[in-house]
Design a protein around this motif. Structure first.
Motif, PDB file in Angstrom:
ATOM      1  N   ASN A  16       0.835  -1.183   0.000  1.00 43.82           N
ATOM      2  CA  ASN A  16       0.000   0.000   0.000  1.00 43.82           C
ATOM      3  C   ASN A  16       0.882   1.250   0.000  1.00 43.82           C
ATOM      4  N   ASP A  17       0.586   2.187  -0.910  1.00 46.31           N
ATOM      5  CA  ASP A  17       1.410   3.391  -1.047  1.00 46.31           C
ATOM      6  C   ASP A  17       1.434   4.224   0.227  1.00 46.31           C
ATOM      7  N   THR A  18       0.297   4.342   0.900  1.00 38.41           N
ATOM      8  CA  THR A  18       0.269   5.115   2.138  1.00 38.41           C
ATOM      9  C   THR A  18       1.176   4.474   3.181  1.00 38.41           C
ATOM     10  N   GLN A  19       1.150   3.163   3.282  1.00 40.19           N
ATOM     11  CA  GLN A  19       2.008   2.471   4.239  1.00 40.19           C
ATOM     12  C   GLN A  19       3.485   2.634   3.868  1.00 40.19           C
ATOM     13  N   LYS A  20       3.795   2.665   2.575  1.00 38.90           N
ATOM     14  CA  LYS A  20       5.180   2.892   2.153  1.00 38.90           C
ATOM     15  C   LYS A  20       5.635   4.287   2.564  1.00 38.90           C
ATOM     16  N   ILE A  21       4.755   5.277   2.399  1.00 41.02           N
ATOM     17  CA  ILE A  21       5.092   6.639   2.811  1.00 41.02           C
ATOM     18  C   ILE A  21       5.296   6.689   4.326  1.00 41.02           C
ATOM     19  N   ILE A  22       4.456   5.973   5.083  1.00 38.65           N
ATOM     20  CA  ILE A  22       4.623   5.920   6.534  1.00 38.65           C
ATOM     21  C   ILE A  22       5.980   5.311   6.874  1.00 38.65           C
ATOM     22  N   ASP A  23       6.369   4.258   6.161  1.00 45.38           N
ATOM     23  CA  ASP A  23       7.668   3.646   6.399  1.00 45.38           C
ATOM     24  C   ASP A  23       8.792   4.640   6.105  1.00 45.38           C
ATOM     25  N   ASP A  35       8.464  13.983  16.226  1.00 48.30           N
ATOM     26  CA  ASP A  35       7.481  12.940  16.528  1.00 48.30           C
ATOM     27  C   ASP A  35       6.133  13.213  15.880  1.00 48.30           C
ATOM     28  N   ILE A  36       5.472  12.120  15.476  1.00 42.18           N
ATOM     29  CA  ILE A  36       4.103  12.166  14.974  1.00 42.18           C
ATOM     30  C   ILE A  36       3.480  10.799  15.218  1.00 42.18           C
ATOM     31  N   ASP A  37       2.211  10.764  15.568  1.00 45.77           N
ATOM     32  CA  ASP A  37       1.508   9.505  15.817  1.00 45.77           C
ATOM     33  C   ASP A  37       0.759   9.103  14.553  1.00 45.77           C
ATOM     34  N   CYS A  38       1.152   7.980  13.960  1.00 49.38           N
ATOM     35  CA  CYS A  38       0.558   7.519  12.702  1.00 49.38           C
ATOM     36  C   CYS A  38      -0.302   6.274  12.918  1.00 49.38           C
ATOM     37  N   SER A  39      -0.802   6.062  14.138  1.00 45.59           N
ATOM     38  CA  SER A  39      -1.483   4.804  14.439  1.00 45.59           C
ATOM     39  C   SER A  39      -2.854   4.663  13.789  1.00 45.59           C
ATOM     40  N   GLN A  46      -4.460  10.587   5.894  1.00 43.96           N
ATOM     41  CA  GLN A  46      -3.676  10.159   4.745  1.00 43.96           C
ATOM     42  C   GLN A  46      -3.261  11.359   3.903  1.00 43.96           C
ATOM     43  N   HIS A  47      -4.157  12.330   3.756  1.00 43.67           N
ATOM     44  CA  HIS A  47      -3.807  13.562   3.039  1.00 43.67           C
ATOM     45  C   HIS A  47      -2.716  14.313   3.793  1.00 43.67           C
ATOM     46  N   PHE A  48      -2.842  14.360   5.114  1.00 40.75           N
ATOM     47  CA  PHE A  48      -1.830  15.020   5.939  1.00 40.75           C
ATOM     48  C   PHE A  48      -0.464  14.363   5.744  1.00 40.75           C
ATOM     49  N   LEU A  49      -0.425  13.015   5.781  1.00 41.69           N
ATOM     50  CA  LEU A  49       0.831  12.303   5.610  1.00 41.69           C
ATOM     51  C   LEU A  49       1.441  12.561   4.239  1.00 41.69           C
TER      52      LEU A  49
END
Length: 143
Positions: A16-23, A35-39, A46-49
Motif C-alpha cells: 500500500n502506497d500510504t504504508q510505504k510513505i509511513i515507512d 514525533d508524529i503519531d501515525c497509528s 492520509q492527506h496530511f501524511l
C-alpha cells in the motif's frame, strides 16, 4: 487494510502506497527528533501524511540524515547509524531546520536508490495522481 509481508531479511514489504510513505517517514523520524503519531489513519490523515512527506522530501534530507550508499562502502547500506558511530561526524550537521523548527539529528540512514524509489518516489507519484483524480471528482461546475 494494509497488506504486508516479510522478505528473507525480515524487512516488512508493504503493498500500500500510504504504508510505504509511513515507512519512509518512520525512517525520517528515526533519524531526527520529530514525533508524529501515525497509528490511526482517516482519509484526512492520509492527506496530511502525503503533504508531510512532500515537506520532508529526500531533497531536504540527503546529505544531512540520508546518505546514498553509492558514495559509501557497500557494507553500510540500508542501515541506521548513531552519530557517535560515524567516523566523519564533523561533516554531518547536528540539527536540521524543518518548517522553521530546529530538529536534532540523532542518527543517519544509509540507503540504496531502490529503497528511495520504492518507499518515496513511486508512492508519492501514485498518491499525487490519486489526489488529483479525487479533486476532479469533487469539483463541480454549475452553469
Amino acid at each position: 487494510m494494509f497488506y504486508t509481508k516479510t522478505d528473507q531479511t525480515n524487512k516488512t514489504i508493504h503493498s500500500n502506497d500510504t504504508q510505504k510513505i509511513i515507512d519512509y517517514l518512520n525512517h525520517v523520524f528515526h533519524c531526527i527528533d520529530y514525533d508524529i503519531d501515525c497509528s490511526i489513519l482517516s482519509n484526512e490523515d492520509q492527506h496530511f501524511l502525503f503533504y508531510l512527506a512532500l515537506n520532508l522530501s529526500p531533497d531536504l534530507l540527503i546529505g544531512k540524515v540520508f546518505f546514498p550508499h553509492e558514495k559509501l562502502s557497500n557494507h553500510l547500506k540500508e542501515r541506521f547509524y548513531q552519530m557517535n558511530q560515524i567516523g566523519c561526524s564533523t561533516i554531518i550537521p547536528s540539527s536540521i531546520i524543518i518548517s522553521g523548527r530546529a530538529c536534532q539529528i540523532k542518527r543517519i540512514f544509509i540507503f540504496e536508490e531502490k529503497w528511495l524509489n520504492e518507499y518515496y518516489l513511486e508512492p508519492i507519484i501514485r498518491l499525487q495522481q490519486q489526489q488529483y483524480k479525487e479533486s476532479k471528482k469533487s469539483c463541480l461546475i454549475n452553469t
